[in-house]
Every structure is written in C-alpha cells, then in structure tokens.
Design an enzyme around this catalytic site. Structure first.
Site, PDB file in Angstrom:
ATOM      1  N   GLU A   1       0.823  -1.214   0.000  1.00  0.00           N
ATOM      2  CA  GLU A   1       0.000   0.000   0.000  1.00  0.00           C
ATOM      3  C   GLU A   1       0.862   1.272   0.000  1.00  0.00           C
ATOM      4  O   GLU A   1       0.691   2.167   0.841  1.00  0.00           O
ATOM      5  CB  GLU A   1      -0.980  -0.021   1.173  1.00  0.00           C
ATOM      6  CG  GLU A   1      -1.957  -1.184   1.054  1.00  0.00           C
ATOM      7  CD  GLU A   1      -2.961  -1.291   2.197  1.00  0.00           C
ATOM      8  OE1 GLU A   1      -2.866  -0.512   3.166  1.00  0.00           O
ATOM      9  OE2 GLU A   1      -3.850  -2.153   2.110  1.00  0.00           O
TER      10      GLU A   1
ATOM     11  N   GLU B   1      -4.552  -9.279  -0.331  1.00  0.00           N
ATOM     12  CA  GLU B   1      -5.344  -9.095   0.881  1.00  0.00           C
ATOM     13  C   GLU B   1      -6.820  -9.023   0.518  1.00  0.00           C
ATOM     14  O   GLU B   1      -7.207  -8.348  -0.435  1.00  0.00           O
ATOM     15  CB  GLU B   1      -4.975  -7.798   1.611  1.00  0.00           C
ATOM     16  CG  GLU B   1      -3.610  -7.790   2.262  1.00  0.00           C
ATOM     17  CD  GLU B   1      -3.367  -6.487   3.030  1.00  0.00           C
ATOM     18  OE1 GLU B   1      -4.358  -5.764   3.303  1.00  0.00           O
ATOM     19  OE2 GLU B   1      -2.202  -6.203   3.358  1.00  0.00           O
TER      20      GLU B   1
END
Length: 544
Positions: free
Chosen positions: A201, A330
């Site tokens: 991220e 994820e």
C-alpha cells in the site's frame, strides 16, 4: 491493510529470545527458471497473511521519535498477537492453504544511520520464512509498514519511505538499502517458493488524495504516481543485482495503495525486468469493508457482486490474459463489531453486523472470480477471533473450517472449470436509503415504507455517484406506485454541464430511462414540478 489490533501486551525481550531457534539449509536450491509467472500463480491458489505480527510496530508519533529506531524483536507482540510458532505456521497448510504472506516492517529495526537492519530481527524473519518453506508453502515476503500516516514533512533520515515528491532521495536510499540486505539474506537457499513483494500500500500518506490519487487534476499526485513507478523499478533492480536465484526471483509489484483502480490506471507501469516472465501484479480488495466504518450492516448485494465481476474482468483483460498474473494479496471482513478511528479518537462500532451468510456468499463468489482467472487469493489475518482471523493462533486451528474450506473449493473449482463461471454483470439495485433530502421542512423520505414527499416548485432529493462507469449498463429503471402528481428524474453526468430531464407520469408504475453509456454518472435527482408530490419508491436499479 490499514486496520490494526487496538490492544497490546508486554513481552520481555529476554523471554522472547529464548524461544528463537535458527533453521539452516545444507545446500543451495536452484530456482526453476523455466516456470512462468502464470504457472506459479496457479500453484499458489489460496492463502493467508500472518498479519499484525512481523509488521507490527510501536504506534509512534513521528515528531517524538529519534531515527534510526530499533524496536527489537519484541515488536512482534506490540499489537497483541501470539508470538509466531512453527505450529501456527503449519496450521494453514494442513487445512488446504498453499500460500502464506509474511508482512514485515523494517523501519523500526535499524541499528545505524546506514539503514543497517538489526541482525536479530533479520534472523527472526528468516526463522519464520524457513518454517513456512519447510511446511511447503509458497511464501510472499514484503516491506509492509515503513510508510505510515504520521510521517514527517520533510521525511527524516532513517524514518522510512513515502511516495511524495520532494522526499525522493531519502525514500530511495531507504528502500534500496533494506532490499539490498533482504536480497543478500534470502537468495540461493530459496527457490521459486519464496516470492518478494516490493511494497505494501505505497502512498503519499497524509495527503488529501492519499487513498484516491488524482493525477489528472492534482500536480502532486501526478508526480507521486510517476515516483512510484521509479521506486518499483529501483527495488526490482536491487533484487536482480544481488544475483544468484534473485536474478530470476518472482517479484510482486503494487500500484499506488495496492488498489485495483490504480493498477488498472494508465499511469501504472510494470518495471523493466532483466528476467523473463517473473513479475506479478498485486492488488487488495475488501468488498464488504463498508461494514468496518461504523455505519451499519453491509450485505452481499448486486452492487458488491458487480464490483467484484468488473474489477477482476478488467484485471484479467489488462494483465492475466497477457500472461501477467494478478495476486489478490489481501481480502477479508471482520466477523463482528470492533472499533474505528475518527479525528484521532477511537470509537466503538455498535450497529455493525456482517452475517455469516453474507461473508460466505461474498467470499465464495470472490473466489470463483479470482479462481477463474488464476489469481491467487489471500485472506488478511490480523488476529482476533472476532475479527478477520483465519488461524486461531492460541489453539493452532482454523477459526471457521467449513467457511474456509468452501472458499478454497470455490477457487479450485473455478480454476479447473473457468468456462462454468459467469462473469456477466447483474442488474444493480440502488440503495434508496442513501437518498439525500433537501429542505426537510417541506420534504421527507421514509426508508422503511419508501414514501417520498416533495414540496412544490422544484423541491427535491438526490443520489450521489461521483463518477460511476455506465459502459456496461443500458438503462435506469424505476418502479414506483401511488404518485400524486408527475415529477422529474434528472441525470447529471461527470464533466458535462448538460443534464437530462425525464418527466415521470403519475399513471404509470415503472419507467425505463436510457443512459448515455459513453459518460459517467455523477448524480440522480428526483424533483417535484409545480405541485407537491407523494410517491412510493419501490426499486431503482441499473439495468443491462
């Protein structure tokens, strides 16, 4: 993942150090250079993340810490998780998982201003990698939380990294240094079962567009997305330069925030690679994540289903169909209420329920779509039995065996028989409870009964969509009854000053309004004309 456990427990370094043993390999292993990235992806299947453990860090305020900062191996417990054991690692693979992702934070384990990683920390990470390899997993090792939301401006030396123009020098120095050390530690003793992931991220934290970059309209975002491409290239070059097996190691590449939208964006570029067919794209998706914001229940509905269908169809068109695998690194949803943070304060969630049925339906469907395109799918496990835990780390067992088995089976069945999986969009019902009422002294809407009352003379209500892609929809369909007079539906498109007005007759019960499929929908207005109107809204939907 942005959400962490909110509790912690103390653990002395002396106790922890006694539990550490070291695994060594008798001889080097040759990496299978003939294995394609797509072949690897098919083997990875489903997996889980050892979250909130090696990635955990003291929740420091950047202004209060001196860098370099070494938290020691005790950081593994600061977010309240069990100290990782070989038995915990083995639990997942004994129950059908083929892949484990090991999120690791490195910025809180530096012993000097040359970005040297604490040898004890590197040894602990290696121990868990070795347990995972020995168990038979495909192992993803990454850089996880060295970009965070409380970073200094400008970035301090050894603080970590940030995807922000102006901090390129420090960011590049940090990332190059840690990946050089990771590559030296994990090389010839590890074959294709060990996969590197450049960043987790990555973003310009604290910027207003942190989680939604807008490079077309924002000069800073434009510079940031360009910088991210440079960082991915730098890390890949550093890995390849270490030689040995790393010259052909499989490497996962994220877009900004590891989101699907940024991976699909024109500005995202895969780095140039000296190895052939060894790159994978990684994305994250939490399809029921609205439930985790404290704003109530979230069900697996047509909107969520279409989001999944479209996202993975587009990822397949851009990447997988061209031999570039996509890994859903994820995904997940909490089982029950917890807490969330707003304006620096923790608030308890009191009205949040995502039912077992919704979770099962959503994630078996997600598995069918990812399995169809051979996209490995990994559950985010941040511990906490009521949260997203896959493995009960105290008892070394799967938290919901039937649920997890169903998701794995859905992925495998779809991968074996992709032609059987339908990826056509369904009619998408619009949640009318989102209706915003103007001038509430003369207008109202009852979400339970569907009764909309609008005062006379262009009083109204609206639904906001922002920038919805309409390319796969043909019409807006409204079912209604008991209209006391005619009213107006107005469609407003993004970047279009002209709106479309449609007069709705009180004598009908349904109206179909054609879309301009080349445009994006910004807003739908429901407005009165000269007279006030009462009408019961039954259903509003996008139709193919």
């Amino acid at each position: 993942m942005k959400i962490k456990s909110s509790f912690s427990k103390a653990l002395s370094l002396s106790i922890l150090s006694t539990t550490i043993t070291f695994t060594t390999f008798a001889q080097s292993k040759k990496i299978n250079t003939s294995l394609s990235a797509m072949d690897l992806a098919k083997k990875m299947e489903c997996g889980w993340n050892l979250g909130n453990s090696l990635d955990a860090r003291d929740n420091w305020s950047a202004q209060s810490k001196k860098f370099p900062f070494n938290q020691g191996v005790g950081s593994e417990a600061v977010w309240g998780e069990e100290i990782t054991t070989k038995a915990i690692i083995e639990t997942g693979i004994k129950n059908g998982y083929k892949t484990i992702r090991l999120p690791v934070t490195w910025c809180n384990h530096l012993v000097d201003t040359n970005y040297t990683i604490d040898p004890k920390w590197m040894a602990r990470v290696k121990e868990i990698v070795d347990w995972s390899i020995d168990a038979g997993y495909y192992v993803i090792l990454n850089e996880h939380h060295s970009v965070h939301d409380d970073m200094n401006n400008p970035l301090k030396h050894c603080e970590g990294y940030i995807v922000r123009s102006g901090d390129e020098k420090e960011t590049k120095a940090f990332l190059q240094a840690i990946w050089k050390q990771i590559s030296e530690t994990f090389n010839d003793n590890y074959d294709e079962h060990l996969i590197f992931e450049t960043m987790n991220e990555p973003r310009n934290s604290a910027h207003e567009h942190c989680w939604n970059p807008q490079p077309i309209n924002c000069k800073e975002c434009k510079a940031d997305v360009k910088l991210l491409n440079e960082l991915n290239q730098l890390i890949l070059d550093t890995i390849r330069a270490s030689g040995g097996n790393n010259a052909n190691r499989f490497v996962m590449i994220p877009g900004m925030e590891t989101s699907i939208s940024t991976a699909l964006a024109d500005y995202f570029e895969l780095p140039k690679d000296s190895a052939k067919d060894k790159l994978l794209v990684t994305v994250h998706l939490y399809p029921l994540d609205a439930g985790g914001t404290g704003k109530g229940s979230h069900h697996f509905n047509s909107q969520t289903k279409n989001e999944i269908i479209k996202n993975f169809r587009l990822l397949n068109e851009k990447f997988s169909s061209k031999g570039i695998p996509v890994v859903l690194g994820e995904c997940g949803v909490s089982r029950k209420a917890g807490s969330y943070w707003e304006n620096g304060k923790e608030k308890k969630i009191t009205d949040y329920v995502v039912t077992y049925e919704d979770r099962l339906n959503c994630f078996t469907f997600l598995a069918s779509q990812t399995g169809k395109y051979a996209m490995p799918m990994l559950n985010w496990d941040c511990g906490g039995i009521g949260g997203m835990a896959t493995v009960d780390r105290k008892k070394c067992k799967i938290v919901e065996p039937e649920y997890n088995a169903a998701v794995i089976k859905a992925w495998q069945d779809a991968n074996q028989n992709p032609a059987n999986i339908n990826s056509d969009l369904v009619d998408e019902e619009i949640d009318l409870s989102r209706l915003t009422i103007w001038q509430k002294d003369v207008s109202s809407y009852n979400a339970k009964t569907g009764l909309l009352q609008l005062g006379a003379n262009w009083k109204g209500s609206d639904l906001w969509f922002g920038d919805k892609d309409l390319s796969e929809y043909s019409n807006l369909v409204l079912n209604y009854k008991d209209a006391s007079s005619s009213f107006i539906i107005q469609l407003v498109y993004t970047d279009d000053s002209k709106s479309q007005n449609f007069k709705i007759s009180p004598s009908k019960k349904s109206i179909t309004i054609p879309f301009d499929k080349k445009k994006r929908l910004k807003q739908i207005f429901i407005i009165s004309e000269n007279a006030s109107v009462k009408v019961t809204l039954e259903k509003l939907s996008f139709s193919n």
